[in-house]
Design an enzyme around this catalytic site. Structure first.
Site, PDB file in Angstrom:
ATOM      1  N   GLY A 149       0.692  -1.420   0.060  1.00 54.81           N
ATOM      2  CA  GLY A 149       0.047   0.243   0.301  1.00 54.81           C
ATOM      3  C   GLY A 149       0.853   1.324   0.261  1.00 54.81           C
ATOM      4  CB  ALA A 188       4.263   7.539 -10.049  1.00 54.21           C
ATOM      5  CG  HIS A 202       3.546   0.775  -4.948  1.00 49.48           C
ATOM      6  ND1 HIS A 202       3.645   2.027  -4.187  1.00 49.48           N
ATOM      7  CD2 HIS A 202       3.477  -0.293  -4.696  1.00 49.48           C
ATOM      8  CE1 HIS A 202       4.014   1.055  -3.300  1.00 49.48           C
ATOM      9  NE2 HIS A 202       5.085   0.046  -3.311  1.00 49.48           N
ATOM     10  N   GLY A 251       9.437  -4.162  -8.204  1.00 44.65           N
ATOM     11  CA  GLY A 251       9.922  -3.048  -8.513  1.00 44.65           C
ATOM     12  C   GLY A 251      11.450  -3.645  -7.994  1.00 44.65           C
ATOM     13  CB  VAL A 264       9.401   4.897 -11.165  1.00 45.97           C
ATOM     14  CG1 VAL A 264       8.993   5.922 -11.070  1.00 45.97           C
ATOM     15  CG2 VAL A 264       8.803   3.668 -11.895  1.00 45.97           C
ATOM     16  CG  LEU A 290       8.584   8.039  -6.985  1.00 47.93           C
ATOM     17  CD1 LEU A 290       7.899   7.507  -8.258  1.00 47.93           C
ATOM     18  CD2 LEU A 290       8.505   9.034  -6.590  1.00 47.93           C
ATOM     19  CB  SER A 313       5.400   3.596   0.692  1.00 46.77           C
ATOM     20  OG  SER A 313       4.960   2.773  -0.427  1.00 46.77           O
TER      21      SER A 313
END
Length: 281
Positions: A31, A35, A37, A147, A176, A184, A186
């Site tokens: 969660g 971008a 994900h 990723g 990314v 990027l 979380s």
């Protein structure tokens, strides 16, 4: 797009779709989607008839309870993003759904899981393998997407799939980054404005090191990165290793491998950030 919370409901939805002959792609997440994900989900949507995205903060892969408690949980926003990306199903289970009883299984993929993250976060990859194998069993996907920012995790999951004979394809997707280069994550949401500015020194240093490596030895490149991070404000280096991208073992000479990757973990304030750079591939 449908959101389901139990394995029973998930499998009921999937069985109806699989009867139609549709290939299933799985994107496992915790969660707090961004971008990075979204790029995984969009790739799955383009390559499969059905895309399932799991949203589950897995407690067994955290060896720091404080980190687990602070991990952002944003299911409503996550679902909005996933619908825009074309996901068909979101699987958002409770902890009791995924672990009705303690999972005592032990996964060992030495030496892949004993270095870097494995050394600094004991038990982390065992927890990753527990939840990923549970998701594979529940979804039975044709492809699963991960990723490359979690470079070591990807290598370990590939090995788990090989050893357990899962009949699915593991698809690794490029890191990314923000326009300014920050990978990027979380966890970036936990950075203050000043900390985020400080964090830019991680990717900037890695990019510089790639040019530096062209005319310097492995040990010189290692020292250049370590010195730059230690000199940067607000950052504390946990480790930086230059490894063979397949075995994850340290290299001493660029000629030792055709696939060289630099993997780094840095604390920015209290937030632990990871990144990597490919020197040879």
């Amino acid at each position: 797009m449908k959101v389901v919370h139990t394995i029973k409901d998930l499998q009921a939805e999937l069985s109806a779709l699989k009867v139609q002959g549709k290939k299933v792609g799985l994107v496992p997440t915790m969660g707090a989607l961004h971008a990075g994900h979204a790029s995984l989900v969009k790739r799955s949507v383009s390559e499969n008839g059905v895309t399932v995205v799991s949203v589950f903060v897995n407690p067994t892969q955290f060896n720091d309870k404080n980190d687990l408690e602070k991990y952002p949980r944003t299911l409503e926003a996550d679902c909005s993003l996933l619908e825009e990306c074309g996901a068909a199903l979101v699987f958002a289970p409770s902890v009791s759904e995924m672990y009705p009883e303690p999972d005592t299984r032990q996964f060992s993929y030495a030496p892949l899981d004993t270095v870097m993250e494995g050394a600094f976060r004991p038990g982390h990859f065992n927890g990753v393998c527990q939840i990923v194998s549970k998701l594979f069993d529940a979804v039975q996907p044709d492809r699963a997407y991960f990723g490359e920012k979690d470079f070591q995790q990807l290598a370990i999951i590939r090995e788990m799939v090989r050893q357990l004979n899962y009949s699915l394809e593991i698809v690794g997707c490029p890191i990314v980054r923000e326009e300014d280069g920050l990978a990027l994550s979380s966890r970036n949401k936990r950075l203050s404005a000043e900390e985020r500015e400080n964090a830019l020194n991680i990717s900037r240093t890695l990019f510089k090191s790639r040019n530096f490596a062209a005319t310097h030895t492995v040990s010189e490149t290692q020292k250049m990165v370590e010195d730059a991070i230690e000199a940067a404000p607000g950052l504390r280096l946990e480790y930086f290793e230059i490894v063979d991208g397949n075995t994850l073992q340290k290299i001493n000479d660029w000629e030792n491998t055709s696939y060289a990757v630099g993997c780094i973990t840095v604390f920015c304030g209290e937030v632990r950030l990871i990144d990597n750079i490919k020197y040879k591939e």
